[in-house]
Design a protein around this motif. Structure first.
Motif, mmCIF file in Angstrom:
data_model
loop_
_atom_site.group_PDB
_atom_site.id
_atom_site.type_symbol
_atom_site.label_atom_id
_atom_site.label_comp_id
_atom_site.label_asym_id
_atom_site.label_seq_id
_atom_site.Cartn_x
_atom_site.Cartn_y
_atom_site.Cartn_z
ATOM 1 N N SER A 16 0.831 -1.210 0.000
ATOM 2 C CA SER A 16 0.000 0.000 0.000
ATOM 3 C C SER A 16 0.861 1.253 0.000
ATOM 4 O O SER A 16 0.534 2.239 -0.668
ATOM 5 C CB SER A 16 -0.953 0.001 1.191
ATOM 6 O OG SER A 16 -0.236 0.045 2.401
ATOM 7 N N THR A 17 1.971 1.223 0.706
ATOM 8 C CA THR A 17 2.870 2.368 0.702
ATOM 9 C C THR A 17 3.462 2.573 -0.688
ATOM 10 O O THR A 17 3.523 3.697 -1.188
ATOM 11 C CB THR A 17 4.000 2.180 1.729
ATOM 12 O OG1 THR A 17 3.416 2.007 3.013
ATOM 13 C CG2 THR A 17 4.936 3.363 1.758
ATOM 14 N N GLU A 20 0.897 4.097 -3.000
ATOM 15 C CA GLU A 20 0.547 5.490 -2.726
ATOM 16 C C GLU A 20 1.643 6.465 -3.115
ATOM 17 O O GLU A 20 1.394 7.653 -3.245
ATOM 18 C CB GLU A 20 0.236 5.675 -1.231
ATOM 19 C CG GLU A 20 -1.106 5.145 -0.815
ATOM 20 C CD GLU A 20 -2.253 5.930 -1.416
ATOM 21 O OE1 GLU A 20 -2.185 7.176 -1.447
ATOM 22 O OE2 GLU A 20 -3.214 5.303 -1.867
ATOM 23 N N SER A 23 0.932 8.417 -6.495
ATOM 24 C CA SER A 23 -0.162 9.390 -6.418
ATOM 25 C C SER A 23 0.187 10.538 -5.474
ATOM 26 O O SER A 23 -0.231 11.680 -5.708
ATOM 27 C CB SER A 23 -1.466 8.707 -5.987
ATOM 28 O OG SER A 23 -1.322 8.095 -4.740
ATOM 29 N N ALA A 24 0.954 10.262 -4.435
ATOM 30 C CA ALA A 24 1.377 11.349 -3.543
ATOM 31 C C ALA A 24 2.322 12.304 -4.270
ATOM 32 O O ALA A 24 2.192 13.531 -4.149
ATOM 33 C CB ALA A 24 2.058 10.775 -2.301
ATOM 34 N N SER A 27 0.314 14.384 -6.692
ATOM 35 C CA SER A 27 -0.459 15.400 -5.987
ATOM 36 C C SER A 27 0.429 16.579 -5.577
ATOM 37 O O SER A 27 0.053 17.745 -5.747
ATOM 38 C CB SER A 27 -1.127 14.781 -4.761
ATOM 39 O OG SER A 27 -1.875 15.732 -4.076
ATOM 40 N N GLY A 90 -2.804 9.641 7.899
ATOM 41 C CA GLY A 90 -2.697 9.408 6.467
ATOM 42 C C GLY A 90 -4.030 9.026 5.840
ATOM 43 O O GLY A 90 -4.377 9.488 4.751
ATOM 44 N N LEU A 91 -4.803 8.212 6.541
ATOM 45 C CA LEU A 91 -6.129 7.836 6.041
ATOM 46 C C LEU A 91 -7.047 9.050 5.968
ATOM 47 O O LEU A 91 -7.773 9.229 4.984
ATOM 48 C CB LEU A 91 -6.740 6.758 6.940
ATOM 49 C CG LEU A 91 -8.120 6.264 6.545
ATOM 50 C CD1 LEU A 91 -8.081 5.592 5.182
ATOM 51 C CD2 LEU A 91 -8.662 5.325 7.608
ATOM 52 N N ARG A 94 -6.020 11.093 3.001
ATOM 53 C CA ARG A 94 -6.360 10.413 1.755
ATOM 54 C C ARG A 94 -7.852 10.523 1.454
ATOM 55 O O ARG A 94 -8.262 10.673 0.312
ATOM 56 C CB ARG A 94 -5.954 8.938 1.865
ATOM 57 C CG ARG A 94 -6.177 8.138 0.620
ATOM 58 C CD ARG A 94 -5.113 8.520 -0.400
ATOM 59 N NE ARG A 94 -5.184 7.663 -1.546
ATOM 60 C CZ ARG A 94 -5.644 8.049 -2.729
ATOM 61 N NH1 ARG A 94 -6.065 9.266 -2.925
ATOM 62 N NH2 ARG A 94 -5.656 7.220 -3.729
#
Length: 172
Positions: A16-17, A20, A23-24, A27, A90-91, A94
């Motif tokens: 998951s890291t 992400e 996309s991080a 962004s 973080g959630l 997100r």
């Protein structure tokens, strides 16, 4: 059972890291002004490395302070308890962070289904499928060979270089 569950949790966390990260970075790049995009984007990598260092420091400290029995009984849970608030933050980000301006512009000005683009993508994938398949198969074979041969060769000295490689090494 606990060790298997811990392994699965760490794998999910790593995947998951890794998912992400892209996309991080996108962004950050889309929100940043042009003249500061590189500087602000570098903070993502700095944050990841700082997390690694702080995590390693916490585990090192726990290993030094706790007895092996305490570390196995309850000490291994401490890093997860420390990471929980960071994961919740973080959630929250997100879920509640708005889309980037570029993504909003794209959603407003494109059709949901552009058939010309779809046909072009199909053509690209069809023409590159044999090469992509070969690269994936070769990479899989190399990775499998490395994993299967690693235990057999671990701890053994490396063989001497063949004469051709030794001769090339003398020239360089």
């Amino acid at each position: 059972m606990g060790a298997d569950l811990l392994l699965v949790a760490r794998l999910v966390q790593g995947f998951s890291t890794g998912g992400e990260y892209g996309s991080a970075m996108r962004s950050i790049a889309e929100h940043a002004p042009d003249c500061r995009r590189g500087f602000l984007g570098s903070w993502l990598e700095f944050g990841i490395l700082a997390g690694y260092v702080l995590g390693a420091a916490l585990v090192t400290w726990l290993t030094a302070v706790l007895s092996p029995e305490d570390l196995l009984a309850w000490g291994w849970r401490v890093p997860f308890l420390v990471a929980r608030p960071l994961g919740l933050a973080g959630l929250y980000l997100r879920l509640w962070l708005e889309e980037t301006p570029a993504c909003g512009h794209l959603e407003r000005h494109t059709l949901h289904r552009d058939t010309r683009m779809s046909n072009e993508l199909k053509q690209i994938f069809r023409s590159s499928a044999p090469v992509s398949g070969f690269i994936l198969a070769a990479g899989g074979a190399i990775a499998a060979a490395a994993v299967l041969l690693m235990p057999e060769t671990a701890g053994k000295p490396l063989p001497a270089a063949p004469p051709v490689l030794a001769a090339l090494g003398d020239r360089a």
